[in-house]
Design a protein around this motif. Sequence first.
Motif, PDB file in Angstrom:
ATOM      1  N   ILE A  93       0.822  -1.210   0.000  1.00 44.87           N
ATOM      2  CA  ILE A  93       0.000   0.000   0.000  1.00 44.87           C
ATOM      3  C   ILE A  93       0.859   1.265   0.000  1.00 44.87           C
ATOM      4  O   ILE A  93       0.602   2.197  -0.755  1.00 44.87           O
ATOM      5  N   CYS A  94       1.845   1.313   0.869  1.00 44.15           N
ATOM      6  CA  CYS A  94       2.655   2.520   1.046  1.00 44.15           C
ATOM      7  C   CYS A  94       3.750   2.574  -0.007  1.00 44.15           C
ATOM      8  O   CYS A  94       4.704   1.793   0.037  1.00 44.15           O
ATOM      9  N   LYS A  95       3.628   3.488  -0.921  1.00 46.01           N
ATOM     10  CA  LYS A  95       4.606   3.646  -2.000  1.00 46.01           C
ATOM     11  C   LYS A  95       5.662   4.701  -1.662  1.00 46.01           C
ATOM     12  O   LYS A  95       6.642   4.850  -2.375  1.00 46.01           O
ATOM     13  N   GLY A  96       5.459   5.412  -0.585  1.00 41.49           N
ATOM     14  CA  GLY A  96       6.409   6.447  -0.168  1.00 41.49           C
ATOM     15  C   GLY A  96       7.189   6.022   1.059  1.00 41.49           C
ATOM     16  O   GLY A  96       7.525   4.848   1.213  1.00 41.49           O
ATOM     17  N   THR A  97       7.442   6.975   1.916  1.00 46.02           N
ATOM     18  CA  THR A  97       8.236   6.731   3.120  1.00 46.02           C
ATOM     19  C   THR A  97       7.344   6.541   4.342  1.00 46.02           C
ATOM     20  O   THR A  97       6.176   6.940   4.348  1.00 46.02           O
ATOM     21  N   VAL A  98       7.919   5.932   5.368  1.00 45.03           N
ATOM     22  CA  VAL A  98       7.281   5.853   6.676  1.00 45.03           C
ATOM     23  C   VAL A  98       8.246   6.487   7.666  1.00 45.03           C
ATOM     24  O   VAL A  98       9.406   6.094   7.758  1.00 45.03           O
ATOM     25  N   THR A  99       7.758   7.495   8.370  1.00 42.16           N
ATOM     26  CA  THR A  99       8.560   8.175   9.373  1.00 42.16           C
ATOM     27  C   THR A  99       7.892   7.994  10.726  1.00 42.16           C
ATOM     28  O   THR A  99       6.682   8.202  10.850  1.00 42.16           O
ATOM     29  N   ARG A 100       8.685   7.583  11.718  1.00 47.49           N
ATOM     30  CA  ARG A 100       8.154   7.431  13.076  1.00 47.49           C
ATOM     31  C   ARG A 100       8.553   8.644  13.902  1.00 47.49           C
ATOM     32  O   ARG A 100       9.721   9.005  13.975  1.00 47.49           O
ATOM     33  N   TYR A 101       7.556   9.263  14.511  1.00 45.89           N
ATOM     34  CA  TYR A 101       7.785  10.350  15.449  1.00 45.89           C
ATOM     35  C   TYR A 101       7.438   9.841  16.837  1.00 45.89           C
ATOM     36  O   TYR A 101       6.387   9.235  17.025  1.00 45.89           O
ATOM     37  N   GLU A 102       8.330  10.074  17.776  1.00 42.14           N
ATOM     38  CA  GLU A 102       8.080   9.668  19.151  1.00 42.14           C
ATOM     39  C   GLU A 102       7.563  10.863  19.941  1.00 42.14           C
ATOM     40  O   GLU A 102       8.033  11.983  19.764  1.00 42.14           O
ATOM     41  N   ALA A 103       6.608  10.590  20.799  1.00 40.10           N
ATOM     42  CA  ALA A 103       6.072  11.602  21.708  1.00 40.10           C
ATOM     43  C   ALA A 103       6.209  11.052  23.128  1.00 40.10           C
ATOM     44  O   ALA A 103       5.254  10.570  23.718  1.00 40.10           O
ATOM     45  N   PRO A 104       7.445  11.062  23.663  1.00 40.24           N
ATOM     46  CA  PRO A 104       7.684  10.422  24.954  1.00 40.24           C
ATOM     47  C   PRO A 104       6.915  11.047  26.113  1.00 40.24           C
ATOM     48  O   PRO A 104       6.585  10.355  27.072  1.00 40.24           O
ATOM     49  N   SER A 105       6.601  12.320  26.012  1.00 41.17           N
ATOM     50  CA  SER A 105       5.872  12.962  27.118  1.00 41.17           C
ATOM     51  C   SER A 105       4.457  12.404  27.268  1.00 41.17           C
ATOM     52  O   SER A 105       3.894  12.428  28.361  1.00 41.17           O
ATOM     53  N   ILE A 106       3.900  11.878  26.184  1.00 40.31           N
ATOM     54  CA  ILE A 106       2.568  11.254  26.265  1.00 40.31           C
ATOM     55  C   ILE A 106       2.625   9.762  25.944  1.00 40.31           C
ATOM     56  O   ILE A 106       1.600   9.116  25.769  1.00 40.31           O
ATOM     57  N   LYS A 107       3.870   9.233  25.841  1.00 36.36           N
ATOM     58  CA  LYS A 107       4.092   7.796  25.623  1.00 36.36           C
ATOM     59  C   LYS A 107       3.353   7.291  24.380  1.00 36.36           C
ATOM     60  O   LYS A 107       2.579   6.344  24.426  1.00 36.36           O
ATOM     61  N   ALA A 108       3.626   7.926  23.255  1.00 35.41           N
ATOM     62  CA  ALA A 108       2.938   7.568  22.006  1.00 35.41           C
ATOM     63  C   ALA A 108       3.896   7.685  20.827  1.00 35.41           C
ATOM     64  O   ALA A 108       4.963   8.289  20.928  1.00 35.41           O
ATOM     65  N   PHE A 109       3.487   7.095  19.729  1.00 38.67           N
ATOM     66  CA  PHE A 109       4.229   7.154  18.469  1.00 38.67           C
ATOM     67  C   PHE A 109       3.281   7.616  17.380  1.00 38.67           C
ATOM     68  O   PHE A 109       2.106   7.248  17.377  1.00 38.67           O
ATOM     69  N   ASN A 110       3.800   8.383  16.437  1.00 37.69           N
ATOM     70  CA  ASN A 110       3.016   8.772  15.275  1.00 37.69           C
ATOM     71  C   ASN A 110       3.796   8.353  14.038  1.00 37.69           C
ATOM     72  O   ASN A 110       4.955   8.746  13.864  1.00 37.69           O
ATOM     73  N   PHE A 111       3.169   7.543  13.205  1.00 43.70           N
ATOM     74  CA  PHE A 111       3.781   7.097  11.956  1.00 43.70           C
ATOM     75  C   PHE A 111       3.126   7.852  10.809  1.00 43.70           C
ATOM     76  O   PHE A 111       1.901   7.839  10.678  1.00 43.70           O
ATOM     77  N   VAL A 112       3.934   8.512   9.992  1.00 42.62           N
ATOM     78  CA  VAL A 112       3.431   9.224   8.826  1.00 42.62           C
ATOM     79  C   VAL A 112       3.861   8.434   7.597  1.00 42.62           C
ATOM     80  O   VAL A 112       5.054   8.209   7.375  1.00 42.62           O
ATOM     81  N   MET A 113       2.872   8.010   6.830  1.00 44.77           N
ATOM     82  CA  MET A 113       3.108   7.224   5.622  1.00 44.77           C
ATOM     83  C   MET A 113       2.740   8.068   4.406  1.00 44.77           C
ATOM     84  O   MET A 113       1.576   8.448   4.248  1.00 44.77           O
ATOM     85  N   THR A 114       3.736   8.366   3.573  1.00 47.06           N
ATOM     86  CA  THR A 114       3.477   9.172   2.384  1.00 47.06           C
ATOM     87  C   THR A 114       3.109   8.262   1.216  1.00 47.06           C
ATOM     88  O   THR A 114       3.488   7.094   1.184  1.00 47.06           O
ATOM     89  N   ASP A 115       2.358   8.826   0.298  1.00 51.59           N
ATOM     90  CA  ASP A 115       1.942   8.104  -0.910  1.00 51.59           C
ATOM     91  C   ASP A 115       1.360   6.735  -0.552  1.00 51.59           C
ATOM     92  O   ASP A 115       1.777   5.704  -1.051  1.00 51.59           O
ATOM     93  N   SER A 116       0.366   6.763   0.323  1.00 51.62           N
ATOM     94  CA  SER A 116      -0.176   5.504   0.843  1.00 51.62           C
ATOM     95  C   SER A 116      -1.688   5.353   0.689  1.00 51.62           C
ATOM     96  O   SER A 116      -2.234   4.332   1.109  1.00 51.62           O
ATOM     97  N   LEU A 117      -2.342   6.329   0.108  1.00 50.61           N
ATOM     98  CA  LEU A 117      -3.806   6.265   0.051  1.00 50.61           C
ATOM     99  C   LEU A 117      -4.346   6.203  -1.373  1.00 50.61           C
ATOM    100  O   LEU A 117      -5.475   6.588  -1.634  1.00 50.61           O
ATOM    101  N   GLY A 118      -3.546   5.704  -2.292  1.00 55.64           N
ATOM    102  CA  GLY A 118      -4.011   5.524  -3.663  1.00 55.64           C
ATOM    103  C   GLY A 118      -4.418   6.814  -4.343  1.00 55.64           C
ATOM    104  O   GLY A 118      -5.347   6.838  -5.132  1.00 55.64           O
ATOM    105  N   GLY A 119      -3.732   7.907  -4.032  1.00 56.64           N
ATOM    106  CA  GLY A 119      -4.047   9.209  -4.618  1.00 56.64           C
ATOM    107  C   GLY A 119      -4.849  10.096  -3.694  1.00 56.64           C
ATOM    108  O   GLY A 119      -5.038  11.267  -3.942  1.00 56.64           O
ATOM    109  N   GLY A 120      -5.343   9.561  -2.612  1.00 54.45           N
ATOM    110  CA  GLY A 120      -6.158  10.302  -1.653  1.00 54.45           C
ATOM    111  C   GLY A 120      -7.521   9.655  -1.509  1.00 54.45           C
ATOM    112  O   GLY A 120      -8.011   9.014  -2.449  1.00 54.45           O
ATOM    113  N   VAL A 121      -8.113   9.803  -0.339  1.00 58.75           N
ATOM    114  CA  VAL A 121      -9.353   9.074  -0.072  1.00 58.75           C
ATOM    115  C   VAL A 121     -10.509   9.493  -0.976  1.00 58.75           C
ATOM    116  O   VAL A 121     -11.397   8.695  -1.235  1.00 58.75           O
ATOM    117  N   THR A 122     -10.493  10.703  -1.469  1.00 61.69           N
ATOM    118  CA  THR A 122     -11.587  11.118  -2.358  1.00 61.69           C
ATOM    119  C   THR A 122     -11.280  10.836  -3.822  1.00 61.69           C
ATOM    120  O   THR A 122     -12.163  10.959  -4.663  1.00 61.69           O
TER     121      THR A 122
END
Length: 99
Positions: free
Chosen positions: A49-78
Amino acid sequence: MKLKDIAHIRTGDKGNNCNICVIPYNEDDFDFLKTVLTAEKVKDFYSDICKGTVTRYEAPSIKAFNFVMTDSLGGGVTRSLNIDRHGKSLGMALAEMEI
């Protein structure tokens, strides 16, 4: 175990990019997830599905991770003709990942 056994997931999508936030139920699991839930593992999980990059962002103050996947929605949901190519569907899939 599956990721959903120790964390919940929130998602979003903008254009052709998807972000998936992983938040452990127990803050003590943050360090464990830091070692096993890498950007590379998420990229591999979504390799079809993901044709681009995956970047992991850490949010240690709230103990969470955010993964941003580029070029992953087939052109966009609409614009995509694929069924369920939304962030929330991709997040539910990630919850099933074996860790």
